[in-house]
Design a protein around this motif. Sequence first.
Motif, PDB file in Angstrom:
ATOM      1  N   ILE A  88      16.967 -45.889  54.881  1.00 36.69           N
ATOM      2  CA  ILE A  88      18.123 -45.668  54.123  1.00 36.69           C
ATOM      3  C   ILE A  88      18.690 -46.812  53.866  1.00 36.69           C
ATOM      4  O   ILE A  88      19.271 -47.120  52.853  1.00 36.69           O
ATOM      5  N   LYS A  89      19.233 -47.535  55.105  1.00 33.90           N
ATOM      6  CA  LYS A  89      20.141 -48.810  54.947  1.00 33.90           C
ATOM      7  C   LYS A  89      19.568 -49.669  54.156  1.00 33.90           C
ATOM      8  O   LYS A  89      20.338 -50.361  53.375  1.00 33.90           O
ATOM      9  N   GLU A  90      18.113 -49.969  54.241  1.00 31.69           N
ATOM     10  CA  GLU A  90      17.714 -50.820  53.314  1.00 31.69           C
ATOM     11  C   GLU A  90      17.518 -50.795  51.822  1.00 31.69           C
ATOM     12  O   GLU A  90      17.683 -51.761  50.943  1.00 31.69           O
ATOM     13  N   HIS A  91      17.435 -49.563  51.515  1.00 30.99           N
ATOM     14  CA  HIS A  91      16.814 -49.020  50.269  1.00 30.99           C
ATOM     15  C   HIS A  91      17.945 -48.253  49.538  1.00 30.99           C
ATOM     16  O   HIS A  91      17.488 -47.679  48.491  1.00 30.99           O
ATOM     17  N   TRP A  92      18.996 -47.905  49.875  1.00 30.28           N
ATOM     18  CA  TRP A  92      20.244 -47.127  49.421  1.00 30.28           C
ATOM     19  C   TRP A  92      20.573 -47.250  47.844  1.00 30.28           C
ATOM     20  O   TRP A  92      20.550 -46.268  47.014  1.00 30.28           O
ATOM     21  N   LYS A  93      20.645 -48.586  47.467  1.00 27.57           N
ATOM     22  CA  LYS A  93      21.138 -48.907  46.387  1.00 27.57           C
ATOM     23  C   LYS A  93      19.937 -48.553  45.239  1.00 27.57           C
ATOM     24  O   LYS A  93      20.245 -47.944  44.253  1.00 27.57           O
ATOM     25  N   LYS A  94      18.831 -48.919  45.410  1.00 24.42           N
ATOM     26  CA  LYS A  94      17.569 -48.733  44.441  1.00 24.42           C
ATOM     27  C   LYS A  94      17.388 -47.320  44.397  1.00 24.42           C
ATOM     28  O   LYS A  94      17.072 -47.024  43.385  1.00 24.42           O
ATOM     29  N   SER A  95      17.459 -46.802  45.523  1.00 23.67           N
ATOM     30  CA  SER A  95      17.172 -45.140  45.486  1.00 23.67           C
ATOM     31  C   SER A  95      18.171 -44.418  44.631  1.00 23.67           C
ATOM     32  O   SER A  95      17.624 -43.492  43.917  1.00 23.67           O
ATOM     33  N   LEU A  96      19.309 -44.755  44.644  1.00 25.89           N
ATOM     34  CA  LEU A  96      20.407 -44.207  43.885  1.00 25.89           C
ATOM     35  C   LEU A  96      20.032 -44.431  42.485  1.00 25.89           C
ATOM     36  O   LEU A  96      20.101 -43.700  41.649  1.00 25.89           O
ATOM     37  N   ILE A  97      19.602 -45.777  42.136  1.00 27.36           N
ATOM     38  CA  ILE A  97      19.413 -46.177  40.814  1.00 27.36           C
ATOM     39  C   ILE A  97      18.331 -45.297  40.175  1.00 27.36           C
ATOM     40  O   ILE A  97      18.131 -44.746  39.238  1.00 27.36           O
ATOM     41  N   PHE A  98      17.089 -45.302  41.086  1.00 28.22           N
ATOM     42  CA  PHE A  98      16.071 -44.624  40.620  1.00 28.22           C
ATOM     43  C   PHE A  98      16.117 -42.807  40.510  1.00 28.22           C
ATOM     44  O   PHE A  98      15.443 -42.260  39.558  1.00 28.22           O
ATOM     45  N   SER A  99      16.911 -42.233  41.388  1.00 29.38           N
ATOM     46  CA  SER A  99      17.189 -40.951  41.432  1.00 29.38           C
ATOM     47  C   SER A  99      18.253 -40.699  39.974  1.00 29.38           C
ATOM     48  O   SER A  99      17.866 -39.682  39.387  1.00 29.38           O
ATOM     49  N   LEU A 100      18.884 -41.610  39.696  1.00 27.54           N
ATOM     50  CA  LEU A 100      19.752 -41.453  38.403  1.00 27.54           C
ATOM     51  C   LEU A 100      18.794 -41.519  37.311  1.00 27.54           C
ATOM     52  O   LEU A 100      19.059 -40.797  36.212  1.00 27.54           O
ATOM     53  N   ILE A 101      17.813 -42.349  37.346  1.00 27.21           N
ATOM     54  CA  ILE A 101      16.784 -42.430  36.050  1.00 27.21           C
ATOM     55  C   ILE A 101      16.124 -41.249  35.960  1.00 27.21           C
ATOM     56  O   ILE A 101      15.717 -40.684  35.086  1.00 27.21           O
ATOM     57  N   CYS A 102      15.474 -40.602  37.357  1.00 28.71           N
ATOM     58  CA  CYS A 102      14.912 -39.510  37.212  1.00 28.71           C
ATOM     59  C   CYS A 102      15.410 -38.146  36.900  1.00 28.71           C
ATOM     60  O   CYS A 102      15.071 -37.167  36.470  1.00 28.71           O
ATOM     61  N   VAL A 103      16.782 -38.280  36.709  1.00 28.74           N
ATOM     62  CA  VAL A 103      17.589 -37.079  36.275  1.00 28.74           C
ATOM     63  C   VAL A 103      18.001 -37.425  34.902  1.00 28.74           C
ATOM     64  O   VAL A 103      18.135 -36.481  34.044  1.00 28.74           O
ATOM     65  N   ILE A 104      18.393 -38.608  34.369  1.00 30.32           N
ATOM     66  CA  ILE A 104      18.996 -38.991  33.136  1.00 30.32           C
ATOM     67  C   ILE A 104      17.882 -38.959  32.126  1.00 30.32           C
ATOM     68  O   ILE A 104      17.919 -38.363  30.878  1.00 30.32           O
ATOM     69  N   VAL A 105      16.563 -39.600  32.256  1.00 30.27           N
ATOM     70  CA  VAL A 105      15.497 -39.493  31.108  1.00 30.27           C
ATOM     71  C   VAL A 105      15.165 -38.249  31.067  1.00 30.27           C
ATOM     72  O   VAL A 105      14.892 -37.685  29.806  1.00 30.27           O
ATOM     73  N   PRO A 106      14.656 -37.279  31.940  1.00 30.75           N
ATOM     74  CA  PRO A 106      14.186 -36.125  31.527  1.00 30.75           C
ATOM     75  C   PRO A 106      15.480 -35.013  30.642  1.00 30.75           C
ATOM     76  O   PRO A 106      15.036 -34.353  29.827  1.00 30.75           O
ATOM     77  N   LEU A 107      16.761 -35.313  31.132  1.00 33.98           N
ATOM     78  CA  LEU A 107      17.723 -34.686  30.305  1.00 33.98           C
ATOM     79  C   LEU A 107      17.660 -35.075  28.863  1.00 33.98           C
ATOM     80  O   LEU A 107      17.818 -34.359  27.868  1.00 33.98           O
ATOM     81  N   VAL A 108      17.768 -36.600  28.626  1.00 33.88           N
ATOM     82  CA  VAL A 108      17.857 -37.256  27.485  1.00 33.88           C
ATOM     83  C   VAL A 108      16.516 -36.565  26.448  1.00 33.88           C
ATOM     84  O   VAL A 108      16.598 -36.252  25.306  1.00 33.88           O
ATOM     85  N   VAL A 109      15.394 -36.765  26.988  1.00 33.77           N
ATOM     86  CA  VAL A 109      14.179 -36.441  26.237  1.00 33.77           C
ATOM     87  C   VAL A 109      14.066 -34.941  26.031  1.00 33.77           C
ATOM     88  O   VAL A 109      13.754 -34.400  25.078  1.00 33.77           O
TER      89      VAL A 109
END
Length: 181
Positions: A88-109
Amino acid sequence: KRAMKFALGDAYHNAGTVILTNLFWTATFLPCLLIGLRMREGSSPLYFLLLGGCFLLTSPALAGIYAISRKVAIKEYEIERSDFFSGIKEHWKKSLIFSLICVIVPLVVGSSLMFYGQLISTNPFSIILWVISVWILIFFLLAQVYFFPLLITQKMGVVQILKTSFLLAFNNIGFTLVIVL
């Protein structure tokens, strides 16, 4: 048969840690689910704020789960609960970015699918854009399988992980479909 025996042996050896970390992730995800169900009845700015807060917990916890899963996959036998929190400590920033991408892209498409679907009755050529949107959504969902494993195992930037994920999904379409199913 032999591979299954080793996989089950690894899972059994680390069962306590795997179960506890999955319970922790479930505890972070459950509020998101409950708030999402409550939002169906009526949305409020407070619900969006609470959902965002829960999202901030769930995404890094998913990175912790993948960090533990990686250790199980490469047969590191000294897996501890602290490995989950270090993931969690090492990857929290990128995991948030990928989770946002995984929510936003399907919503837009998904929105474009609804939009072009309504246009089909007035403009028959809009079916081409609708089909393209369907394929974009399908390949994005297939590439999603690789986001977090690449995040944990490779030292790449977000854009490079996205490119590599799409290339893996395109190049190994049969394998990716089996994983998704």
